[in-house]
Design a protein around this motif. Structure first.
Motif, PDB file in Angstrom:
ATOM      1  N   GLN A   9       0.865  -1.174   0.000  1.00 21.17           N
ATOM      2  CA  GLN A   9       0.000   0.000   0.000  1.00 21.17           C
ATOM      3  C   GLN A   9       0.902   1.225   0.000  1.00 21.17           C
ATOM      4  OE1 GLN A   9      -2.277   1.224   3.552  1.00 21.17           O
ATOM      5  NE2 GLN A   9      -4.111   0.898   2.323  1.00 21.17           N
ATOM      6  N   PRO A  11       1.540   5.621  -0.875  1.00 22.13           N
ATOM      7  CA  PRO A  11       0.848   6.909  -0.920  1.00 22.13           C
ATOM      8  C   PRO A  11       0.392   7.251  -2.325  1.00 22.13           C
ATOM      9  CG  PRO A  11       2.922   7.069   0.289  1.00 22.13           C
ATOM     10  CD  PRO A  11       2.924   5.748  -0.391  1.00 22.13           C
ATOM     11  N   ASP A  12      -0.805   7.789  -2.427  1.00 19.46           N
ATOM     12  CA  ASP A  12      -1.286   8.321  -3.695  1.00 19.46           C
ATOM     13  C   ASP A  12      -0.655   9.700  -3.851  1.00 19.46           C
ATOM     14  OD1 ASP A  12      -2.585   9.215  -5.906  1.00 19.46           O
ATOM     15  OD2 ASP A  12      -4.618   8.924  -5.145  1.00 19.46           O
ATOM     16  N   GLY A  15      -2.224  13.184  -4.231  1.00 22.14           N
ATOM     17  CA  GLY A  15      -2.811  13.907  -3.106  1.00 22.14           C
ATOM     18  C   GLY A  15      -1.785  14.591  -2.228  1.00 22.14           C
ATOM     19  N   MET A  30      -1.706  10.088   4.703  1.00 24.56           N
ATOM     20  CA  MET A  30      -1.859  10.234   3.255  1.00 24.56           C
ATOM     21  C   MET A  30      -2.865   9.246   2.681  1.00 24.56           C
ATOM     22  SD  MET A  30       2.062  10.932   1.988  1.00 24.56           S
ATOM     23  CE  MET A  30       2.788   9.591   2.919  1.00 24.56           C
ATOM     24  N   LEU A  31      -3.490   9.654   1.582  1.00 28.00           N
ATOM     25  CA  LEU A  31      -4.339   8.729   0.829  1.00 28.00           C
ATOM     26  C   LEU A  31      -3.456   7.642   0.223  1.00 28.00           C
ATOM     27  CD1 LEU A  31      -6.635  11.308  -1.021  1.00 28.00           C
ATOM     28  CD2 LEU A  31      -7.172   9.979   1.035  1.00 28.00           C
ATOM     29  N   THR A  32      -4.006   6.443   0.091  1.00 27.79           N
ATOM     30  CA  THR A  32      -3.183   5.325  -0.357  1.00 27.79           C
ATOM     31  C   THR A  32      -3.850   4.551  -1.490  1.00 27.79           C
ATOM     32  OG1 THR A  32      -4.155   3.932   1.368  1.00 27.79           O
ATOM     33  CG2 THR A  32      -2.058   5.011   1.882  1.00 27.79           C
ATOM     34  N   ILE A  33      -3.001   3.846  -2.257  1.00 26.48           N
ATOM     35  CA  ILE A  33      -3.451   2.973  -3.330  1.00 26.48           C
ATOM     36  C   ILE A  33      -2.586   1.710  -3.310  1.00 26.48           C
ATOM     37  CG2 ILE A  33      -4.268   4.853  -4.827  1.00 26.48           C
ATOM     38  CD1 ILE A  33      -1.613   4.590  -6.379  1.00 26.48           C
ATOM     39  N   LYS A  65      -3.948  -0.325   8.422  1.00 28.44           N
ATOM     40  CA  LYS A  65      -4.838   0.077   7.334  1.00 28.44           C
ATOM     41  C   LYS A  65      -4.414  -0.517   5.987  1.00 28.44           C
ATOM     42  CE  LYS A  65      -2.852   4.494   5.736  1.00 28.44           C
ATOM     43  NZ  LYS A  65      -3.191   5.891   5.415  1.00 28.44           N
ATOM     44  N   ASP A  68      -6.711  -2.707   3.810  1.00 34.08           N
ATOM     45  CA  ASP A  68      -7.578  -2.232   2.725  1.00 34.08           C
ATOM     46  C   ASP A  68      -7.059  -2.712   1.370  1.00 34.08           C
ATOM     47  OD1 ASP A  68      -9.069  -0.930   4.637  1.00 34.08           O
ATOM     48  OD2 ASP A  68      -8.158   1.039   4.284  1.00 34.08           O
TER      49      ASP A  68
END
Length: 262
Positions: A9, A11-12, A15, A30-33, A65, A68
């Protein structure tokens, strides 16, 4: 056949990127992908599953997290998921990460391990090959096509302006390019099943073969001297000239920068 796919996972970066005082990424903020190369590796494993009936297990190391990303992989078609998470594992560089992931894999049955070529947050391309070294198995990197041949794997390996055809006996580790394929979407049924699926979670105490000297920030030989977000370019110089004047201006600039000697 049992396939382990290592995913991360990340960081995006669209963002924005945030750092901790010690120079490590502040992943919690941070948002993640799912890392793109890893997603291509997962798709490759799922296609082998479709063709040969393989069992696909996704494995990741990260914050809680990161589950996810595992559930996303399950929704795409993976069969099992394992999360390695523990506060003492935080801040790991490639050596500490690969040591920890390899220790987790030693607890599992596998014929083939698939990882992404590299993660977009570090861009080192080191973890996959390091895992293979820890496990003492062959590695084929930069895969752009994968086929099975009995107890061997045949990989088309990207190399500059051509490719290599490489064959290795299983068990083997392969690192994949994001260009390998177009990953499938999660299915509605897969999403529901993934939400209810049990994710196996291991901490430091579960990894019997892991040396305490090779974990987390303290066990990382790589130290970050300085970290920052990418430097944004300025507006540059704008000119308004006719065609001949523009050509003369550009040639003058390139001559000044030693790009050409006209």
């Amino acid at each position: 056949m049992k396939i382990i796919v290592c995913i991360k996972q990340v960081p995006d970066t669209a963002g924005g990127v945030q750092f901790n005082p010690d120079g490590t990424l502040n992943r919690a903020a941070m948002l993640t992908i799912m890392n793109p190369d890893d997603k291509a590796g997962l798709e490759a494993a799922l296609r082998l599953k479709d063709q040969y009936g393989a069992e696909v297990t996704v494995l990741t190391m990260g914050l809680p997290k990161a589950a996810d990303a595992l559930r996303e992989a399950l929704a795409m078609g993976a069969d099992k998921a394992v999360l390695v998470t523990d506060r003492v594992l935080g801040g790991a560089d490639t050596w500490a990460t690969s040591s920890t992931v390899a220790a987790a894999i030693r607890k599992m049955d596998y014929d083939l391990i698939i990882t992404g070529r590299q993660a977009i947050d570090g861009d080192t391309a080191q973890v996959g090959p390091q895992i293979s070294e820890h496990l003492n198995i062959p590695v084929i990197s930069y895969a752009q096509d994968i086929k099975l041949d009995g107890d061997s794997v045949i990989v088309q390996r990207q190399y500059d302006d051509r490719y290599h055809m490489v064959k290795a006996q299983l068990p083997c580790l392969i690192t994949c390019l994001s260009e390998l394929n177009d990953p499938r979407y999660m299915t509605p049924g897969g999403i529901f099943d993934a939400c209810e699926a049990e994710i196996t979670t291991w901490g430091r105490a579960d990894l019997d073969t892991l040396d305490d000297g090779n974990i987390g920030l303290a066990g990382s030989p790589t130290k970050i001297a300085k970290a920052s977000d990418k430097v944004r370019k300025g507006a540059g110089e704008k000119i308004t000239l006719d065609t001949e004047e523009t050509v003369a201006y550009l040639i003058g600039k390139m001559t000044e920068k030693h790009v050409c000697g006209l």
